[in-house]
Design a protein around this motif. Structure first.
Motif, PDB file in Angstrom:
ATOM      1  N   TYR A 271      51.129 -41.076   3.447  1.00 55.04           N
ATOM      2  CA  TYR A 271      50.659 -41.855   4.590  1.00 55.04           C
ATOM      3  C   TYR A 271      49.605 -41.086   5.382  1.00 55.04           C
ATOM      4  O   TYR A 271      48.654 -41.682   5.879  1.00 55.04           O
ATOM      5  CB  TYR A 271      51.828 -42.280   5.477  1.00 55.04           C
ATOM      6  CG  TYR A 271      52.723 -43.254   4.752  1.00 55.04           C
ATOM      7  CD1 TYR A 271      52.273 -44.532   4.424  1.00 55.04           C
ATOM      8  CD2 TYR A 271      53.995 -42.884   4.343  1.00 55.04           C
ATOM      9  CE1 TYR A 271      53.072 -45.417   3.733  1.00 55.04           C
ATOM     10  CE2 TYR A 271      54.805 -43.769   3.647  1.00 55.04           C
ATOM     11  CZ  TYR A 271      54.335 -45.028   3.346  1.00 55.04           C
ATOM     12  OH  TYR A 271      55.123 -45.899   2.647  1.00 55.04           O
TER      13      TYR A 271
ATOM     14  N   THR B 117      46.454 -43.479   4.779  1.00 58.47           N
ATOM     15  CA  THR B 117      46.285 -44.432   5.883  1.00 58.47           C
ATOM     16  C   THR B 117      44.823 -44.517   6.322  1.00 58.47           C
ATOM     17  O   THR B 117      44.256 -45.614   6.318  1.00 58.47           O
ATOM     18  CB  THR B 117      47.224 -44.102   7.060  1.00 58.47           C
ATOM     19  OG1 THR B 117      48.576 -44.236   6.603  1.00 58.47           O
ATOM     20  CG2 THR B 117      46.987 -45.027   8.231  1.00 58.47           C
ATOM     21  N   PRO B 118      44.174 -43.404   6.654  1.00 52.50           N
ATOM     22  CA  PRO B 118      42.755 -43.537   7.025  1.00 52.50           C
ATOM     23  C   PRO B 118      41.870 -43.965   5.851  1.00 52.50           C
ATOM     24  O   PRO B 118      40.892 -44.699   6.042  1.00 52.50           O
ATOM     25  CB  PRO B 118      42.360 -42.150   7.531  1.00 52.50           C
ATOM     26  CG  PRO B 118      43.426 -41.224   7.089  1.00 52.50           C
ATOM     27  CD  PRO B 118      44.659 -42.040   6.836  1.00 52.50           C
TER      28      PRO B 118
ATOM     29  N   ILE C 203      42.434 -47.797   5.929  1.00 54.31           N
ATOM     30  CA  ILE C 203      41.979 -48.515   7.128  1.00 54.31           C
ATOM     31  C   ILE C 203      40.457 -48.584   7.213  1.00 54.31           C
ATOM     32  O   ILE C 203      39.891 -49.670   7.402  1.00 54.31           O
ATOM     33  CB  ILE C 203      42.558 -47.872   8.409  1.00 54.31           C
ATOM     34  CG1 ILE C 203      44.063 -48.090   8.472  1.00 54.31           C
ATOM     35  CG2 ILE C 203      41.883 -48.443   9.658  1.00 54.31           C
ATOM     36  CD1 ILE C 203      44.753 -47.314   9.581  1.00 54.31           C
TER      37      ILE C 203
ATOM     38  N   SER D 218      45.225 -48.512  14.045  1.00 54.32           N
ATOM     39  CA  SER D 218      45.425 -49.113  12.727  1.00 54.32           C
ATOM     40  C   SER D 218      45.282 -50.635  12.764  1.00 54.32           C
ATOM     41  O   SER D 218      45.657 -51.314  11.813  1.00 54.32           O
ATOM     42  CB  SER D 218      46.801 -48.734  12.182  1.00 54.32           C
ATOM     43  OG  SER D 218      47.812 -49.256  13.012  1.00 54.32           O
ATOM     44  N   THR D 219      44.740 -51.142  13.878  1.00 55.74           N
ATOM     45  CA  THR D 219      44.566 -52.588  14.013  1.00 55.74           C
ATOM     46  C   THR D 219      43.081 -52.941  13.958  1.00 55.74           C
ATOM     47  O   THR D 219      42.269 -52.329  14.658  1.00 55.74           O
ATOM     48  CB  THR D 219      45.174 -53.093  15.340  1.00 55.74           C
ATOM     49  OG1 THR D 219      46.550 -52.693  15.388  1.00 55.74           O
ATOM     50  CG2 THR D 219      45.086 -54.608  15.438  1.00 55.74           C
TER      51      THR D 219
ATOM     52  N   GLN E  23      47.128 -55.587  11.450  1.00 55.38           N
ATOM     53  CA  GLN E  23      47.555 -54.209  11.611  1.00 55.38           C
ATOM     54  C   GLN E  23      47.896 -53.658  10.235  1.00 55.38           C
ATOM     55  O   GLN E  23      48.683 -54.260   9.491  1.00 55.38           O
ATOM     56  CB  GLN E  23      48.754 -54.100  12.537  1.00 55.38           C
ATOM     57  CG  GLN E  23      49.131 -52.673  12.817  1.00 55.38           C
ATOM     58  CD  GLN E  23      50.265 -52.547  13.805  1.00 55.38           C
ATOM     59  OE1 GLN E  23      50.944 -53.521  14.125  1.00 55.38           O
ATOM     60  NE2 GLN E  23      50.488 -51.341  14.289  1.00 55.38           N
ATOM     61  N   ILE E  24      47.286 -52.535   9.907  1.00 54.86           N
ATOM     62  CA  ILE E  24      47.567 -51.875   8.630  1.00 54.86           C
ATOM     63  C   ILE E  24      48.793 -50.990   8.858  1.00 54.86           C
ATOM     64  O   ILE E  24      48.696 -49.907   9.426  1.00 54.86           O
ATOM     65  CB  ILE E  24      46.362 -51.025   8.151  1.00 54.86           C
ATOM     66  CG1 ILE E  24      45.061 -51.818   8.185  1.00 54.86           C
ATOM     67  CG2 ILE E  24      46.645 -50.434   6.777  1.00 54.86           C
ATOM     68  CD1 ILE E  24      44.913 -52.871   7.132  1.00 54.86           C
TER      69      ILE E  24
ATOM     70  N   LYS F 124      52.530 -49.132   7.353  1.00 54.73           N
ATOM     71  CA  LYS F 124      52.866 -48.283   6.199  1.00 54.73           C
ATOM     72  C   LYS F 124      52.992 -49.091   4.908  1.00 54.73           C
ATOM     73  O   LYS F 124      52.552 -48.660   3.855  1.00 54.73           O
ATOM     74  CB  LYS F 124      54.158 -47.512   6.452  1.00 54.73           C
ATOM     75  CG  LYS F 124      53.991 -46.325   7.354  1.00 54.73           C
ATOM     76  CD  LYS F 124      55.297 -45.549   7.445  1.00 54.73           C
ATOM     77  CE  LYS F 124      55.090 -44.264   8.205  1.00 54.73           C
ATOM     78  NZ  LYS F 124      56.292 -43.432   8.209  1.00 54.73           N
TER      79      LYS F 124
ATOM     80  N   VAL G 189      49.691 -49.646   3.369  1.00 49.03           N
ATOM     81  CA  VAL G 189      49.117 -48.432   2.780  1.00 49.03           C
ATOM     82  C   VAL G 189      49.730 -48.159   1.412  1.00 49.03           C
ATOM     83  O   VAL G 189      49.082 -47.608   0.530  1.00 49.03           O
ATOM     84  CB  VAL G 189      49.294 -47.225   3.727  1.00 49.03           C
ATOM     85  CG1 VAL G 189      48.823 -45.938   3.085  1.00 49.03           C
ATOM     86  CG2 VAL G 189      48.552 -47.478   5.040  1.00 49.03           C
TER      87      VAL G 189
END
Length: 173
Positions: A27, A31-32, A35, A53-54, A63-64, A66, A69
């Motif tokens: 994560y 995650t980045p 996103i 994350s939105t 909203q992204i 977990k 991802v």
């Protein structure tokens, strides 16, 4: 023979250590990497803005989280890779990087496509979203693994080949 036993031990210890902090490393990294490309793609077609994350666009926000991802899918690819014996370290690293890059690209495209469906008021959005979540994500992982096995000419079977080796070692005594 000692080398094979150490190989098994190290590969499975890595899998346990990666999993202990609840897949945190996946994560943290992905995650980045998920996103920002989704935001970039949406910003090509809509006036989009990003807050954490939105992603906000066209009076909609996504909203992204977990689950989006897909850290567990990356972990599953790592499990398939590390539970397969007789792969040289350089080849193994190339396989992991290719698998992760493939999943990342497919996941970005999946989120982007679902976002387009959402903004288009696609009547079957919820069903398509669930199909992507429950079925397509599994198909992505399996397809990536089989493609890699073919591309890198992998003959061993995850877990089974290690278990078979250990079983034969035990019975050789």
């Amino acid at each position: 023979m000692k080398k094979e036993i150490w190989s098994i031990f190290i590969r499975y210890i890595i899998l346990v250590l990666v999993a202990i902090p609840n897949l945190y490393i996946f994560y943290l990294i992905f995650t980045p990497l998920t996103i920002y490309p989704v935001f970039f793609l949406l910003n090509l077609f809509f006036e989009a803005s990003l807050n954490g994350s939105t992603i906000f666009f066209n009076q909609i926000s996504i909203q992204i989280i977990k689950a989006c991802v897909a850290g567990s899918a990356y972990y599953l690819l790592l499990i398939l890779n590390l539970s397969t014996p007789k792969i040289k370290p350089t080849k193994r690293i190339k396989m992991i990087l290719l698998a992760f890059a493939s999943l990342l690209i497919l996941n970005i495209l999946r989120i982007f496509l679902l976002s387009i469906f959402l903004v288009s008021n696609f009547s079957l959005f919820n069903i398509v979203h669930k199909i992507f979540w429950y079925l397509v994500s599994i198909i992505f992982v399996v397809a990536i693994w089989f493609a890699q096995a073919r591309l890198f000419k992998i003959k061993e079977i995850p877990f089974y080949s290690d278990l078979k080796f250990l079983y034969n070692l035990k019975n050789a005594d």
